[in-house]
Design an enzyme around this catalytic site. Sequence first.
Site, PDB file in Angstrom:
ATOM      1  N   CYS A 154      84.134 -24.219  -5.215  1.00  0.00           N
ATOM      2  CA  CYS A 154      82.880 -23.526  -5.174  1.00  0.00           C
ATOM      3  C   CYS A 154      82.978 -23.156  -3.490  1.00  0.00           C
ATOM      4  CB  CYS A 154      81.800 -24.046  -5.844  1.00  0.00           C
ATOM      5  SG  CYS A 154      80.301 -23.043  -5.071  1.00  0.00           S
ATOM      6  N   CYS A 183      79.537 -23.299  -1.883  1.00  0.00           N
ATOM      7  CA  CYS A 183      79.101 -24.666  -1.691  1.00  0.00           C
ATOM      8  C   CYS A 183      79.920 -25.130  -0.442  1.00  0.00           C
ATOM      9  CB  CYS A 183      79.207 -25.547  -2.894  1.00  0.00           C
ATOM     10  SG  CYS A 183      79.023 -24.736  -4.480  1.00  0.00           S
ATOM     11  N   ASP A 184      81.083 -24.989  -0.601  1.00  0.00           N
ATOM     12  CA  ASP A 184      82.052 -25.988   0.553  1.00  0.00           C
ATOM     13  C   ASP A 184      82.780 -25.117   1.633  1.00  0.00           C
ATOM     14  OD1 ASP A 184      81.363 -28.109  -1.039  1.00  0.00           O
ATOM     15  OD2 ASP A 184      82.965 -27.920  -2.457  1.00  0.00           O
TER      16      ASP A 184
END
Length: 326
Positions: free
Chosen positions: A153, A156-157
């Site tokens: 993701c 997210c990251d």
Amino acid sequence: MEFKLNIGPHGTDDRVVPLKEDVLYDVIIIGGGPAALTAAVYCMRKGVSTGLVTMDFGGQLSDTSTVENYMGYSYITGVDLASKFREQVQQFEIAVVEGKKADSIEDGREKKLRLEDGSVFSARTLIITTGKSWRRLGVPGEAELTGKGVAYCAICDAPLFAGKRVVVVGGGNSGIESAIDLAKIAEHVTIIQFLAELTADKILVDAFSAFTNTTVMYEHEVVEIKGELRVESVMVKNRATGAVSELDAQGIFIEIGLIPNNALVKGLLELNEFGEINVDCACRTSLPGIFAAGDVSSVPFKQIIIAAGEGAKAALSACEYVLREP
Ligand SMILES: Cc1cc2nc3c(=O)[nH]c(=O)nc-3n(C[C@H](O)[C@H](O)[C@H](O)COP(=O)(O)OP(=O)(O)OC[C@H]3O[C@@H](n4cnc5c(N)ncnc54)[C@H](O)[C@@H]3O)c2cc1C
């Protein structure tokens, strides 16, 4: 004067209670995404006894940066929308197990739901809303290095890879969106595309083409991810020539789509060619008393508003079943 919070369906208190093994519930919902949480509110408002078993609250919403197409909010983060859904559910005295995986179902007039820890719960009807998860590559090193440079993701990251060399697997919309996010901050981004062309929408491909720190390797596939403690390199194979080369990389984002979380019902319910649970227009599955909604079901188009609407529909179908079946 003493003021009391307004509890109940319009209040803000958490009234959740534990799910019990010695109770026969009218409905147990499996999942914690938009479909499940909407189904929960509908069941509670119908006054049927309801349980919810979920590994987490939010589902894919937790991986979504911003949502701009859920009615009522022109802009909201995925995390905020998930907590609003959760708050709405918690206003009811619903029985919940959180943080555990449902493992298997035994069908019958009373459905038995077994969790991974061995506990067993009973219900007259089940609503399956287990959604989808990121598709894995299945190559050596992937599982071992997940969270250590292997990511799924970018929303997210991506910030963890500022100034690093990164590989993105997949040339569809999610791959190119991730590559764009990463190209803004990473030293270099290499896209590994299985096919001879990118399949993302033109607008995304055009935006991606504006970056100068990127490479696309067409007709290539990842065969191994290497690293001791963290990702150090990625082995890729040219599908035309069979030649294998090693790319220096500190991160790899695997963006090859999502697969339905159907393990719970495989062999029990009828699935379609994509592994989604076949449902009719009232969210009925191939077994009476078992309903399904949202991304795990065969309903076309996977969106929050659709999952929520289908969750509502599945709940009303389950409530109708409870009322009609003695
Ligand atoms: C990066 C990204 C961005 C997106 N952006 C948007 C957007 O902007 N707008 C939009 O409308 N849609 C968007 N979507 C799609 C949307 O998030 C999904 O359609 C929606 O979340 C589906 O809801 P669901 O409840 O069916 O499943 P999910 O959200 O997948 O939830 C499934 C739930 O089931 C639980 N679960 C799974 N298996 C088990 C088990 N065995 N036992 C217990 N619990 C289990 C999971 O933990 C999870 O809580 C996006 C998706 C992604 C990945």
